[in-house]
Motif scaffolding. Sequence first.
Motif, PDB file in Angstrom:
ATOM      1  N   VAL A 262       0.841  -1.201   0.000  1.00 62.72           N
ATOM      2  CA  VAL A 262       0.000   0.000   0.000  1.00 62.72           C
ATOM      3  C   VAL A 262       0.874   1.248   0.000  1.00 62.72           C
ATOM      4  CG1 VAL A 262      -1.613   1.361   1.386  1.00 62.72           C
ATOM      5  CG2 VAL A 262      -2.000  -1.091   1.068  1.00 62.72           C
ATOM      6  N   ILE A 263       1.934   1.246   0.822  1.00 64.39           N
ATOM      7  CA  ILE A 263       2.826   2.410   0.887  1.00 64.39           C
ATOM      8  C   ILE A 263       3.500   2.656  -0.456  1.00 64.39           C
ATOM      9  CG2 ILE A 263       4.954   3.285   1.934  1.00 64.39           C
ATOM     10  CD1 ILE A 263       4.145   1.814   4.492  1.00 64.39           C
ATOM     11  N   VAL A 264       3.922   1.579  -1.114  1.00 66.08           N
ATOM     12  CA  VAL A 264       4.670   1.708  -2.367  1.00 66.08           C
ATOM     13  C   VAL A 264       3.760   2.010  -3.548  1.00 66.08           C
ATOM     14  CG1 VAL A 264       6.146   0.467  -4.009  1.00 66.08           C
ATOM     15  CG2 VAL A 264       6.533   0.222  -1.555  1.00 66.08           C
ATOM     16  N   LEU A 265       2.610   1.296  -3.639  1.00 63.23           N
ATOM     17  CA  LEU A 265       1.774   1.371  -4.837  1.00 63.23           C
ATOM     18  C   LEU A 265       0.544   2.245  -4.676  1.00 63.23           C
ATOM     19  CD1 LEU A 265       1.821  -2.429  -5.814  1.00 63.23           C
ATOM     20  CD2 LEU A 265       3.291  -0.613  -6.678  1.00 63.23           C
ATOM     21  N   ALA A 266       0.061   2.425  -3.459  1.00 64.30           N
ATOM     22  CA  ALA A 266      -1.199   3.161  -3.261  1.00 64.30           C
ATOM     23  C   ALA A 266      -1.090   4.054  -2.032  1.00 64.30           C
ATOM     24  CB  ALA A 266      -2.369   2.180  -3.131  1.00 64.30           C
ATOM     25  N   ARG A 267      -0.143   4.974  -2.072  1.00 60.35           N
ATOM     26  CA  ARG A 267       0.124   5.828  -0.904  1.00 60.35           C
ATOM     27  C   ARG A 267      -1.103   6.610  -0.424  1.00 60.35           C
ATOM     28  NH1 ARG A 267       4.864   7.342   1.378  1.00 60.35           N
ATOM     29  NH2 ARG A 267       6.010   6.378  -0.327  1.00 60.35           N
ATOM     30  N   THR A 355      -4.533  -6.244  -4.154  1.00 62.43           N
ATOM     31  CA  THR A 355      -3.899  -4.975  -3.794  1.00 62.43           C
ATOM     32  C   THR A 355      -3.302  -4.301  -5.019  1.00 62.43           C
ATOM     33  OG1 THR A 355      -3.367  -5.868  -1.607  1.00 62.43           O
ATOM     34  CG2 THR A 355      -2.177  -3.900  -2.309  1.00 62.43           C
ATOM     35  N   ILE A 356      -2.583  -5.084  -5.828  1.00 63.24           N
ATOM     36  CA  ILE A 356      -1.951  -4.527  -7.027  1.00 63.24           C
ATOM     37  C   ILE A 356      -3.006  -4.065  -8.031  1.00 63.24           C
ATOM     38  CG2 ILE A 356      -0.489  -5.090  -8.998  1.00 63.24           C
ATOM     39  CD1 ILE A 356       1.017  -7.023  -7.127  1.00 63.24           C
ATOM     40  N   ALA A 357      -4.083  -4.861  -8.188  1.00 60.53           N
ATOM     41  CA  ALA A 357      -5.137  -4.496  -9.128  1.00 60.53           C
ATOM     42  C   ALA A 357      -5.834  -3.198  -8.704  1.00 60.53           C
ATOM     43  CB  ALA A 357      -6.152  -5.628  -9.230  1.00 60.53           C
ATOM     44  N   SER A 371      -9.929   1.558  -0.650  1.00 60.02           N
ATOM     45  CA  SER A 371      -9.576   1.030   0.667  1.00 60.02           C
ATOM     46  C   SER A 371     -10.485  -0.126   1.051  1.00 60.02           C
ATOM     47  CB  SER A 371      -9.659   2.134   1.721  1.00 60.02           C
ATOM     48  OG  SER A 371      -8.752   3.173   1.431  1.00 60.02           O
ATOM     49  N   LEU A 372     -11.765   0.024   0.769  1.00 57.27           N
ATOM     50  CA  LEU A 372     -12.717  -1.032   1.102  1.00 57.27           C
ATOM     51  C   LEU A 372     -12.440  -2.295   0.293  1.00 57.27           C
ATOM     52  CD1 LEU A 372     -15.173  -1.924   2.680  1.00 57.27           C
ATOM     53  CD2 LEU A 372     -16.638  -0.909   0.898  1.00 57.27           C
ATOM     54  N   ALA A 373     -12.051  -2.142  -0.982  1.00 52.45           N
ATOM     55  CA  ALA A 373     -11.751  -3.309  -1.823  1.00 52.45           C
ATOM     56  C   ALA A 373     -10.569  -4.095  -1.257  1.00 52.45           C
ATOM     57  CB  ALA A 373     -11.467  -2.871  -3.248  1.00 52.45           C
ATOM     58  N   ALA A 375      -9.499  -3.959   1.876  1.00 55.47           N
ATOM     59  CA  ALA A 375      -9.904  -4.488   3.182  1.00 55.47           C
ATOM     60  C   ALA A 375     -10.725  -5.761   3.022  1.00 55.47           C
ATOM     61  CB  ALA A 375     -10.700  -3.432   3.947  1.00 55.47           C
ATOM     62  N   ILE A 376     -11.573  -5.797   2.007  1.00 48.77           N
ATOM     63  CA  ILE A 376     -12.372  -7.003   1.751  1.00 48.77           C
ATOM     64  C   ILE A 376     -11.458  -8.163   1.380  1.00 48.77           C
ATOM     65  CG2 ILE A 376     -14.001  -8.037   0.121  1.00 48.77           C
ATOM     66  CD1 ILE A 376     -15.498  -5.380   0.103  1.00 48.77           C
ATOM     67  N   ALA A 377     -10.442  -7.889   0.561  1.00 45.63           N
ATOM     68  CA  ALA A 377      -9.501  -8.949   0.174  1.00 45.63           C
ATOM     69  C   ALA A 377      -8.755  -9.479   1.393  1.00 45.63           C
ATOM     70  CB  ALA A 377      -8.513  -8.414  -0.861  1.00 45.63           C
ATOM     71  N   VAL A 378      -8.335  -8.588   2.293  1.00 46.46           N
ATOM     72  CA  VAL A 378      -7.626  -9.017   3.509  1.00 46.46           C
ATOM     73  C   VAL A 378      -8.546  -9.830   4.408  1.00 46.46           C
ATOM     74  CG1 VAL A 378      -6.482  -8.208   5.608  1.00 46.46           C
ATOM     75  CG2 VAL A 378      -6.011  -7.074   3.429  1.00 46.46           C
TER      76      VAL A 378
END
Length: 423
Positions: A262-267, A355-357, A371-373, A375-378
Amino acid sequence: MEDIEIFQRMGLALAIGAAVGVERHWREKDEEEGSRTAGIRTFTLIGLLGGVAGLLEHFLARPGGIPGIVVVGFLVTLTAVFAVFQLREAIADENYSATSVVVAMLTFALASAAVLSSMTVASAGGVVLVAVLASREFLHASMRKLRWSELRSAVILLALSFVVLPIVPSEPVGPFGGVSPSKSLIMVIVLAAISFCGYIAVRLLGSARGEIVAGAIGGVISSTAATISNARRSASEDLTRPLAAGAISAGAVSMVRTSFLVIVLARPLASELLPVLFSAAAAMLVYSVLLARQSSAKHQEVLPKNPFDLDEVVKMAVVLVGVGFLARAASETFGDAGLFIASALSGLADVDAATIAVAGLLPTLSVQTASLAIAIAVLSNTLAKAVYASIFGTMAFGAHVWKASILAIAAAALCFGMLGSWL
């Protein structure tokens, strides 16, 4: 080649010889003067000789000439002379070994390479050479402790990685993006590597601490694979608590890994997701450590019989690849409107893909939706691992993973609620 570069390269050649000479001299430091074939002075001179041979090769090279003739001539002469002296020493000591001859050849070759080729590669080779020489006792002791099952598993793992994988096609086969044979084999290798690392960690650190370390390693690679691998082992070994602690620690590391992505790809999502992910990871880590401490106090050490069972590894890989295929199919079928469904299905196998998608779609998505997407995956991955633990492992193993998962979800929900009230 300018003078300053010549001095630098010759200095490296001397340094390689001196470093090897220090190890060789220390190895025979108790020997009387004149009783050893080569020590620090001799190997330093061998390094210098290699450098001089490289210089002569460089300056005497002519168009149409035979490349390397000077270096090869020096190397053959040095090897012959050194071998004669080493043989005389071996006869006198009744201790036969070709190590010193090979070391002399390598020292000369690396010193020549320092002048003729990359200084970085030559210096790295010198460090590796000294490290191998200094590890003699450790390597010999390891070979004495090595078991056939460990050697066989290591050979299989190496063969899959470096012999089979390069020749397996990578193009996907089938609809919805298909299934890539090479990526499927990579999953087999990952599962086998996780099991092997877990086995080695248990041998070195004991079942309690070893499984936590192995689980952390597995979490970096694939926490889902680590959970299924440990669950399989729990059904046939008396290691339920340590294996559960390892699977839970893998889940904690997986959440930290997702935070890094998340930090690297979706700050822009960091403020929304990082506190939630870290709180869940902390809850799982605490449960894992407490479970391992209970295990070390009550559990008698049991070493796994086999580093990994290839048949079981293949079956587990097929399950994960199949789940990933279903997730892609759902994503393409429902389109952008099915982002949440696709994230949930992707989480059944892995969180990274979702996360990457989502990170790639971020410019077109709101921060809350993205963020919700994730969180759902996690959440889906956390619950899926608990289900896998119950299916593939013992009842006690599954119960521990469920408890840790529920605790992590509760901690994340509490953190999310606190963030909502602050914001």
